[in-house]
Scaffold this motif. Sequence first.
Motif, PDB file in Angstrom:
ATOM      1  N   ASP A  83       0.876  -1.175   0.000  1.00 51.58           N
ATOM      2  CA  ASP A  83       0.000   0.000   0.000  1.00 51.58           C
ATOM      3  C   ASP A  83       0.912   1.224   0.000  1.00 51.58           C
ATOM      4  O   ASP A  83       1.644   1.455   0.960  1.00 51.58           O
ATOM      5  N   LEU A  84       0.901   1.981  -1.070  1.00 55.61           N
ATOM      6  CA  LEU A  84       1.806   3.127  -1.182  1.00 55.61           C
ATOM      7  C   LEU A  84       1.371   4.314  -0.338  1.00 55.61           C
ATOM      8  O   LEU A  84       2.042   5.342  -0.324  1.00 55.61           O
ATOM      9  N   GLY A  85       0.244   4.153   0.394  1.00 53.11           N
ATOM     10  CA  GLY A  85      -0.203   5.254   1.246  1.00 53.11           C
ATOM     11  C   GLY A  85      -0.685   6.436   0.423  1.00 53.11           C
ATOM     12  O   GLY A  85      -0.768   6.375  -0.809  1.00 53.11           O
ATOM     13  N   ARG A  86      -0.988   7.529   1.100  1.00 52.19           N
ATOM     14  CA  ARG A  86      -1.413   8.736   0.389  1.00 52.19           C
ATOM     15  C   ARG A  86      -1.453   9.910   1.352  1.00 52.19           C
ATOM     16  O   ARG A  86      -1.794   9.756   2.531  1.00 52.19           O
ATOM     17  N   PRO A  87      -1.110  11.090   0.875  1.00 48.31           N
ATOM     18  CA  PRO A  87      -1.281  12.286   1.704  1.00 48.31           C
ATOM     19  C   PRO A  87      -2.759  12.589   1.856  1.00 48.31           C
ATOM     20  O   PRO A  87      -3.543  12.389   0.917  1.00 48.31           O
ATOM     21  N   LEU A  88      -3.164  13.019   3.036  1.00 46.47           N
ATOM     22  CA  LEU A  88      -4.569  13.360   3.277  1.00 46.47           C
ATOM     23  C   LEU A  88      -4.788  14.820   2.898  1.00 46.47           C
ATOM     24  O   LEU A  88      -4.603  15.726   3.707  1.00 46.47           O
ATOM     25  N   ILE A  89      -5.155  14.998   1.659  1.00 42.46           N
ATOM     26  CA  ILE A  89      -5.319  16.345   1.104  1.00 42.46           C
ATOM     27  C   ILE A  89      -6.779  16.544   0.762  1.00 42.46           C
ATOM     28  O   ILE A  89      -7.336  15.805  -0.047  1.00 42.46           O
ATOM     29  N   ASN A  90      -7.423  17.513   1.382  1.00 43.15           N
ATOM     30  CA  ASN A  90      -8.820  17.744   1.055  1.00 43.15           C
ATOM     31  C   ASN A  90      -8.915  18.636  -0.177  1.00 43.15           C
ATOM     32  O   ASN A  90      -8.109  19.520  -0.398  1.00 43.15           O
ATOM     33  N   GLU A  91      -9.933  18.375  -0.984  1.00 44.82           N
ATOM     34  CA  GLU A  91      -9.974  18.939  -2.317  1.00 44.82           C
ATOM     35  C   GLU A  91     -10.056  20.455  -2.326  1.00 44.82           C
ATOM     36  O   GLU A  91      -9.564  21.094  -3.264  1.00 44.82           O
TER      37      GLU A  91
END
Length: 353
Positions: free
Chosen positions: A163-171
Motif C-alpha cells: 500500500d503506497l499510502g497517500r497524503p490526506l489532502i482535502n480537495e
Amino acid sequence: MKLHACILVLVASTNVAFGQTSPQLPMKTLPDELIEWNSEPFGMSFKLVDHEGSKAARLTASPEPESPASHLGLAAGDSIVALDGKPITTSQDFVSHLGRTRVKWIRRLDQQVLDAEVDVPQDRGERVDQKELRQIVLREINQGYLRFRPARVWVDNDVVHWDLGRPLINENEAWDVPTVAQAQVEVVRAGFSRPDWQRFWEPYLQRIESIIEEATMYQSLLKYPSPEMLWRYDGRIRNVYDEAARRAQATIKQPVQTIFPSPQGIGDPRPRFAATLTTSSGRGTILLMARMKYVLKTSKGNALRPEDWIRVESGGIVYKNGFYVYQILDPTGNTSEPKTVLISGTATRLVLQ
C-alpha cells in the motif's frame, strides 16, 4: 504569479497487480500558439511561434517596467529568436538562460533584426523548486500539518501487499501537481524504511523528483496554466510507479498486489464540515487560506494579495476540512498576526483570537 488552472492527478485509483500497467489517461497538448507563457526573470509574457525551423517568443504585451526585456527596448509584437546564439526551442529557454545573456530579436515595426546583451536576474522569483518544495513538505509533516495514511507492506495467503499510502489532502485546498507528487514521494519514503526497500525505491523516487522539478519550472512559466499541459507530468510520474511495480514482480517472484495513490491526489475522503467562525470580540472580518497554499505563497517572501484570501464576517459559516491560516481584520483596518486553525468534525464552532 497567479496560476489560473491546475490539475491534480497522479496514478490510477485502483488495485493493480505488480507486472500490470495501470490504465492510461489520455495525453493532450495544446498548440503553442494558444499558450501564453510568462518569464519572471525577463519580465515579459509571450507565445511561441514558428520561425525558420525553430521557434520565436513573440511578446503578447509590453514588458514590465525596469525589467530586462524593457531595458532591451522590446515591445508587444517583437519576437525573440535566439538567446546566447542558440535558437529558441521551448519555453524553458527563458529559465535556463540567466545572468549576462545575449538576446537576438526581430522588431515588429520594421522587421529589423537586433542583438544586445542584458543582465537577467538569476532569482527564480515566486517559483519554489523541487528541493525547496521537499523541505516545505517535510516541515509540514514534522509539524503535524500534513497528515497522511502511511505506506505499508503485509503478506496474506502468500500474496505480498504493498500500500503506497497517500497524503490526506482535502480537495478545497487545491494543491498543485508538484506539491501532491512530492507529498506522495515522502509518504513512500517514510513507509518503506527497511534498508532493502529503501534501496529498491530510492532510484524511482529520485526520478519522480526530477519530473517534479520540471513541473515547477513549467508552472513558473505558464501565465495561464491549462490542465492539458499538466497531463504529461501526471502520466510520467504514473509510469515510474508502474515500472517499479513490474520490477518488483520480477524480483520477488511471488504474487504482489499494490494499492496506488488515489486520483487527483485527493487522499482525504471525509466531507467538508460546516464551521461557524467568530472573533473573540464578535466583530471584524476573518481572512482564511488553506495552510499549504499560504506556506507556498509566503516561502519566497512574496506579498499576499487580497484575492488570495477567503473573507468571512464574524459569525459566518464556511464549509471546509483541514488546516487553515487565518488573520483577523478589525473594524479599524488593523490585521492580526497569522495563526493556524484546524476545521474538522469535532470543531465546528470556532472562536478565533
